[in-house]
Design a protein around this motif. Structure first.
Motif, PDB file in Angstrom:
ATOM      1  N   MET A 245       0.818  -1.213   0.000  1.00 21.82           N
ATOM      2  CA  MET A 245       0.000   0.000   0.000  1.00 21.82           C
ATOM      3  C   MET A 245       0.851   1.262   0.000  1.00 21.82           C
ATOM      4  SD  MET A 245      -2.958  -0.944  -0.430  1.00 21.82           S
ATOM      5  CE  MET A 245      -3.829  -2.511  -0.444  1.00 21.82           C
ATOM      6  N   LEU A 246       2.009   1.212   0.649  1.00 20.16           N
ATOM      7  CA  LEU A 246       2.930   2.342   0.593  1.00 20.16           C
ATOM      8  C   LEU A 246       3.405   2.570  -0.845  1.00 20.16           C
ATOM      9  CD1 LEU A 246       4.665   4.486   2.017  1.00 20.16           C
ATOM     10  CD2 LEU A 246       6.411   2.719   2.337  1.00 20.16           C
ATOM     11  N   GLY A 247       3.721   1.492  -1.547  1.00 20.42           N
ATOM     12  CA  GLY A 247       4.110   1.620  -2.952  1.00 20.42           C
ATOM     13  C   GLY A 247       2.983   2.150  -3.812  1.00 20.42           C
ATOM     14  N   LEU A 248       1.759   1.723  -3.533  1.00 22.50           N
ATOM     15  CA  LEU A 248       0.614   2.222  -4.296  1.00 22.50           C
ATOM     16  C   LEU A 248       0.419   3.723  -4.075  1.00 22.50           C
ATOM     17  CD1 LEU A 248      -1.843   1.798  -6.085  1.00 22.50           C
ATOM     18  CD2 LEU A 248      -3.123   1.052  -4.071  1.00 22.50           C
ATOM     19  N   GLY A 249       0.562   4.165  -2.830  1.00 23.71           N
ATOM     20  CA  GLY A 249       0.465   5.599  -2.571  1.00 23.71           C
ATOM     21  C   GLY A 249       1.541   6.382  -3.297  1.00 23.71           C
ATOM     22  N   ARG A 250       2.741   5.817  -3.381  1.00 17.35           N
ATOM     23  CA  ARG A 250       3.831   6.463  -4.129  1.00 17.35           C
ATOM     24  C   ARG A 250       3.490   6.543  -5.609  1.00 17.35           C
ATOM     25  NH1 ARG A 250       7.427   9.052  -6.141  1.00 17.35           N
ATOM     26  NH2 ARG A 250       9.675   8.778  -5.934  1.00 17.35           N
ATOM     27  N   ALA A 251       2.919   5.497  -6.155  1.00 18.66           N
ATOM     28  CA  ALA A 251       2.597   5.480  -7.582  1.00 18.66           C
ATOM     29  C   ALA A 251       1.478   6.460  -7.920  1.00 18.66           C
ATOM     30  CB  ALA A 251       2.207   4.063  -8.013  1.00 18.66           C
ATOM     31  N   LEU A 252       0.488   6.589  -7.047  1.00 19.54           N
ATOM     32  CA  LEU A 252      -0.640   7.477  -7.323  1.00 19.54           C
ATOM     33  C   LEU A 252      -0.214   8.937  -7.406  1.00 19.54           C
ATOM     34  CD1 LEU A 252      -3.367   5.920  -4.992  1.00 19.54           C
ATOM     35  CD2 LEU A 252      -3.437   5.985  -7.482  1.00 19.54           C
ATOM     36  N   GLY A 253       0.765   9.333  -6.613  1.00 20.91           N
ATOM     37  CA  GLY A 253       1.115  10.744  -6.540  1.00 20.91           C
ATOM     38  C   GLY A 253       2.326  11.156  -7.337  1.00 20.91           C
ATOM     39  N   GLU A 254       2.980  10.235  -8.044  1.00 23.57           N
ATOM     40  CA  GLU A 254       4.179  10.592  -8.790  1.00 23.57           C
ATOM     41  C   GLU A 254       3.865  11.577  -9.914  1.00 23.57           C
ATOM     42  OE1 GLU A 254       7.645  11.351 -10.157  1.00 23.57           O
ATOM     43  OE2 GLU A 254       7.320  10.282  -8.285  1.00 23.57           O
ATOM     44  N   THR A 255       4.759  12.552 -10.113  1.00 23.98           N
ATOM     45  CA  THR A 255       4.486  13.640 -11.055  1.00 23.98           C
ATOM     46  C   THR A 255       5.480  13.688 -12.207  1.00 23.98           C
ATOM     47  OG1 THR A 255       3.520  14.946  -9.264  1.00 23.98           O
ATOM     48  CG2 THR A 255       4.116  16.121 -11.264  1.00 23.98           C
ATOM     49  N   MET A 256       6.734  14.044 -11.904  1.00 28.59           N
ATOM     50  CA  MET A 256       7.666  14.417 -12.969  1.00 28.59           C
ATOM     51  C   MET A 256       8.001  13.257 -13.895  1.00 28.59           C
ATOM     52  SD  MET A 256       7.883  17.546 -12.696  1.00 28.59           S
ATOM     53  CE  MET A 256       8.971  17.658 -14.100  1.00 28.59           C
ATOM     54  N   ALA A 257       8.286  12.094 -13.330  1.00 33.39           N
ATOM     55  CA  ALA A 257       8.647  10.957 -14.175  1.00 33.39           C
ATOM     56  C   ALA A 257       7.505  10.598 -15.123  1.00 33.39           C
ATOM     57  CB  ALA A 257       9.025   9.759 -13.307  1.00 33.39           C
ATOM     58  N   VAL A 258       6.289  10.633 -14.612  1.00 33.51           N
ATOM     59  CA  VAL A 258       5.120  10.318 -15.440  1.00 33.51           C
ATOM     60  C   VAL A 258       4.906  11.389 -16.505  1.00 33.51           C
ATOM     61  CG1 VAL A 258       2.624   9.990 -15.402  1.00 33.51           C
ATOM     62  CG2 VAL A 258       4.032   8.990 -13.607  1.00 33.51           C
ATOM     63  N   THR A 259       5.111  12.640 -16.153  1.00 31.71           N
ATOM     64  CA  THR A 259       4.914  13.740 -17.094  1.00 31.71           C
ATOM     65  C   THR A 259       5.808  13.582 -18.322  1.00 31.71           C
ATOM     66  OG1 THR A 259       4.358  15.193 -15.246  1.00 31.71           O
ATOM     67  CG2 THR A 259       4.920  16.248 -17.327  1.00 31.71           C
ATOM     68  N   PHE A 260       7.014  13.076 -18.132  1.00 35.16           N
ATOM     69  CA  PHE A 260       7.948  12.928 -19.241  1.00 35.16           C
ATOM     70  C   PHE A 260       7.496  11.882 -20.255  1.00 35.16           C
ATOM     71  CE2 PHE A 260      10.858  15.428 -16.804  1.00 35.16           C
ATOM     72  CZ  PHE A 260      11.821  15.886 -17.705  1.00 35.16           C
ATOM     73  N   VAL A 261       6.866  10.792 -19.805  1.00 34.62           N
ATOM     74  CA  VAL A 261       6.708   9.625 -20.678  1.00 34.62           C
ATOM     75  C   VAL A 261       5.269   9.250 -20.988  1.00 34.62           C
ATOM     76  CG1 VAL A 261       8.902   8.648 -19.903  1.00 34.62           C
ATOM     77  CG2 VAL A 261       6.797   8.027 -18.721  1.00 34.62           C
ATOM     78  N   ILE A 262       4.271   9.913 -20.410  1.00 39.64           N
ATOM     79  CA  ILE A 262       2.891   9.458 -20.615  1.00 39.64           C
ATOM     80  C   ILE A 262       2.248  10.058 -21.850  1.00 39.64           C
ATOM     81  CG2 ILE A 262       1.713  11.226 -19.260  1.00 39.64           C
ATOM     82  CD1 ILE A 262      -0.007   8.924 -18.082  1.00 39.64           C
ATOM     83  N   GLY A 263       2.796  11.131 -22.378  1.00 43.03           N
ATOM     84  CA  GLY A 263       2.238  11.734 -23.580  1.00 43.03           C
ATOM     85  C   GLY A 263       1.353  12.932 -23.332  1.00 43.03           C
ATOM     86  N   ASN A 264       0.798  13.049 -22.120  1.00 52.21           N
ATOM     87  CA  ASN A 264       0.001  14.224 -21.713  1.00 52.21           C
ATOM     88  C   ASN A 264      -1.127  14.537 -22.697  1.00 52.21           C
ATOM     89  OD1 ASN A 264       1.766  14.863 -19.401  1.00 52.21           O
ATOM     90  ND2 ASN A 264       3.267  15.318 -20.988  1.00 52.21           N
ATOM     91  N   ALA A 265      -1.935  13.530 -22.968  1.00 48.94           N
ATOM     92  CA  ALA A 265      -3.103  13.687 -23.836  1.00 48.94           C
ATOM     93  C   ALA A 265      -4.360  13.496 -22.994  1.00 48.94           C
ATOM     94  CB  ALA A 265      -3.072  12.670 -24.976  1.00 48.94           C
ATOM     95  N   HIS A 266      -5.246  14.489 -23.000  1.00 48.13           N
ATOM     96  CA  HIS A 266      -6.481  14.417 -22.197  1.00 48.13           C
ATOM     97  C   HIS A 266      -7.535  13.610 -22.950  1.00 48.13           C
ATOM     98  CE1 HIS A 266      -5.823  17.047 -18.692  1.00 48.13           C
ATOM     99  NE2 HIS A 266      -4.947  17.646 -19.469  1.00 48.13           N
ATOM    100  N   ARG A 267      -7.313  12.332 -23.054  1.00 49.47           N
ATOM    101  CA  ARG A 267      -8.302  11.457 -23.664  1.00 49.47           C
ATOM    102  C   ARG A 267      -8.137  10.050 -23.102  1.00 49.47           C
ATOM    103  NH1 ARG A 267      -4.757  12.218 -28.207  1.00 49.47           N
ATOM    104  NH2 ARG A 267      -3.605  10.318 -28.724  1.00 49.47           N
ATOM    105  N   ILE A 268      -9.217   9.294 -23.209  1.00 47.92           N
ATOM    106  CA  ILE A 268      -9.232   7.919 -22.717  1.00 47.92           C
ATOM    107  C   ILE A 268      -9.161   6.985 -23.914  1.00 47.92           C
ATOM    108  CG2 ILE A 268     -10.587   6.164 -21.518  1.00 47.92           C
ATOM    109  CD1 ILE A 268     -11.771   8.350 -19.812  1.00 47.92           C
ATOM    110  N   SER A 269      -8.216   6.078 -23.879  1.00 52.15           N
ATOM    111  CA  SER A 269      -8.065   5.095 -24.941  1.00 52.15           C
ATOM    112  C   SER A 269      -8.084   3.705 -24.339  1.00 52.15           C
ATOM    113  CB  SER A 269      -6.756   5.325 -25.712  1.00 52.15           C
ATOM    114  OG  SER A 269      -6.535   4.302 -26.656  1.00 52.15           O
ATOM    115  N   GLY A 270      -8.676   2.784 -25.045  1.00 44.97           N
ATOM    116  CA  GLY A 270      -8.708   1.407 -24.561  1.00 44.97           C
ATOM    117  C   GLY A 270      -7.340   0.757 -24.588  1.00 44.97           C
ATOM    118  N   SER A 271      -6.430   1.282 -25.406  1.00 47.10           N
ATOM    119  CA  SER A 271      -5.098   0.709 -25.534  1.00 47.10           C
ATOM    120  C   SER A 271      -4.161   1.335 -24.520  1.00 47.10           C
ATOM    121  CB  SER A 271      -4.555   0.942 -26.948  1.00 47.10           C
ATOM    122  OG  SER A 271      -3.209   0.514 -27.046  1.00 47.10           O
ATOM    123  N   ILE A 272      -3.388   0.514 -23.858  1.00 45.39           N
ATOM    124  CA  ILE A 272      -2.407   1.037 -22.906  1.00 45.39           C
ATOM    125  C   ILE A 272      -1.147   1.523 -23.609  1.00 45.39           C
ATOM    126  CG2 ILE A 272      -3.254  -0.399 -21.023  1.00 45.39           C
ATOM    127  CD1 ILE A 272      -0.913  -2.283 -21.509  1.00 45.39           C
TER     128      ILE A 272
END
Length: 330
Positions: A245-272
């Motif tokens: 659960m500590l790891g899950l809390g860390r994953a939910l709030g992570e910012t900078m690393a995710v910002t670099f690689v997620i694409g930052n598109a405000h849309r929902i896609s069925g494909s991961i």
């Protein structure tokens, strides 16, 4: 006669000195109690202040959009139409991917270090795992963007598209072009980031298992896996769950690393494999550009939702741990 007087004075002086020491200790304990109470109340006051500030900042957006803010996918600063569904979806999916990858690997690392690792390798490996926690998140993001994403785009994602993407039922999760960046990449980065937290806690709680319990199981002919599954895990399940659960809390709030690689598109896609966004990434990307009360309030409302999600997850974890402790006690 004088010696008798001195002898009688010494015992009478001792109780007064003892009472003075006891009185001083009671005063110290009282001040220590008040100091601890003050800091506990201060923490609660700070937490309450954060909640009040978030609610106050989010009220304009919540009044304007109502429940539609949570259920709408649109995010258009030009027309001032905002919905949080896409960031919520991205936050939950990336965290789920991180847990699906990170928890088994963390369990394997902890198991190897406590049960199988030779003594000469145990300390260097433990230090290496713990050093992962000290790497700044922006370094993970840069590495993910320039190293991991190109590798996924050229090797891993084409393989997933042509294999798992053709399967019925789950194939839609691996459809689309191999962008490299996207929800899957963000989830993998998060899984690497939570590894040191979960594996370190698992290792520590595994080491609290009394050796006599494991030696008894080995003496009865149990294999290493049977000892871990039937002795170590039942004994340490509360600590293991807390680490997860500590790891899950860390994953939910992570910012900078995710910002670099997620694409930052405000849309929902069925494909991961497709780009997406998370709550923290959306706030980090757009807060400096927010113009107008509605735009700013919508970003603060995203922060309030992230706070609520994290609080709900941690509350559920605490409830689960209490039930497990109660069941173990019974």
């Amino acid at each position: 006669m004088a010696s008798a007087t001195v002898t009688e004075a010494v015992p009478s002086a001792l109780p007064r000195e003892i009472l003075k020491i006891a009185r001083r200790q009671r005063v110290q304990d009282r001040w220590f109690h008040l100091a601890c109470l003050f800091f506990a109340i201060l923490v609660l006051a700070l937490l309450g202040g954060v909640i009040v500030s978030l609610i106050d900042g989010a009220l304009p957006a919540l009044r304007k959009f109502g429940l539609g803010f949570v259920t709408a996918e649109v995010w258009n600063p030009v027309t001032e139409e905002f919905g949080a569904l896409a960031p919520i979806y991205g936050t939950l999916v990336t965290s789920l991917i991180a847990m699906l990858v990170g928890v088994p690997v963390s369990f394997g690392i902890a198991l190897f270090m406590t049960e199988l690792c030779p003594m000469w390798l145990k300390r260097p490996l433990g230090i290496a795992v713990e050093l992962l926690a000290g790497i700044p998140s922006i370094i993970y993001g840069i590495w993910g963007l320039f190293v991991l994403a190109p590798f996924l785009q050229s090797v891993v994602q084409p393989f997933l598209i042509h294999t798992l993407g053709t399967l019925p039922g789950i194939g839609f999760l691996f459809k689309g072009p191999p962008y490299g960046i996207g929800v899957l990449t963000a989830g993998l980065i998060l899984s690497i980031m939570i590894l040191p937290f979960i594996s370190s806690i698992m290792r520590d709680v595994f080491e609290t298992v009394p050796p006599i319990l494991k030696e008894s199981a080995y003496g009865l002919g149990a294999t290493t896996w049977e000892v871990v599954w039937k002795v170590v895990l039942p004994y340490s399940r509360v600590g293991v769950t807390g680490g997860i659960m500590l790891g899950l809390g860390r994953a939910l709030g992570e910012t900078m690393a995710v910002t670099f690689v997620i694409g930052n598109a405000h849309r929902i896609s069925g494909s991961i494999l497709a780009p997406g966004t998370t709550i923290s990434a959306a706030i980090a990307n757009e807060f400096t550009e927010a113009v107008g009360e509605t735009y700013t309030s919508s970003l603060i409302a995203l922060g309030l939702l992230l706070f609520a999600i994290t609080f709900l997850v941690l509350a559920c974890a605490k409830f689960m741990l209490l039930r497990m402790q109660k069941k173990a006690g019974g």
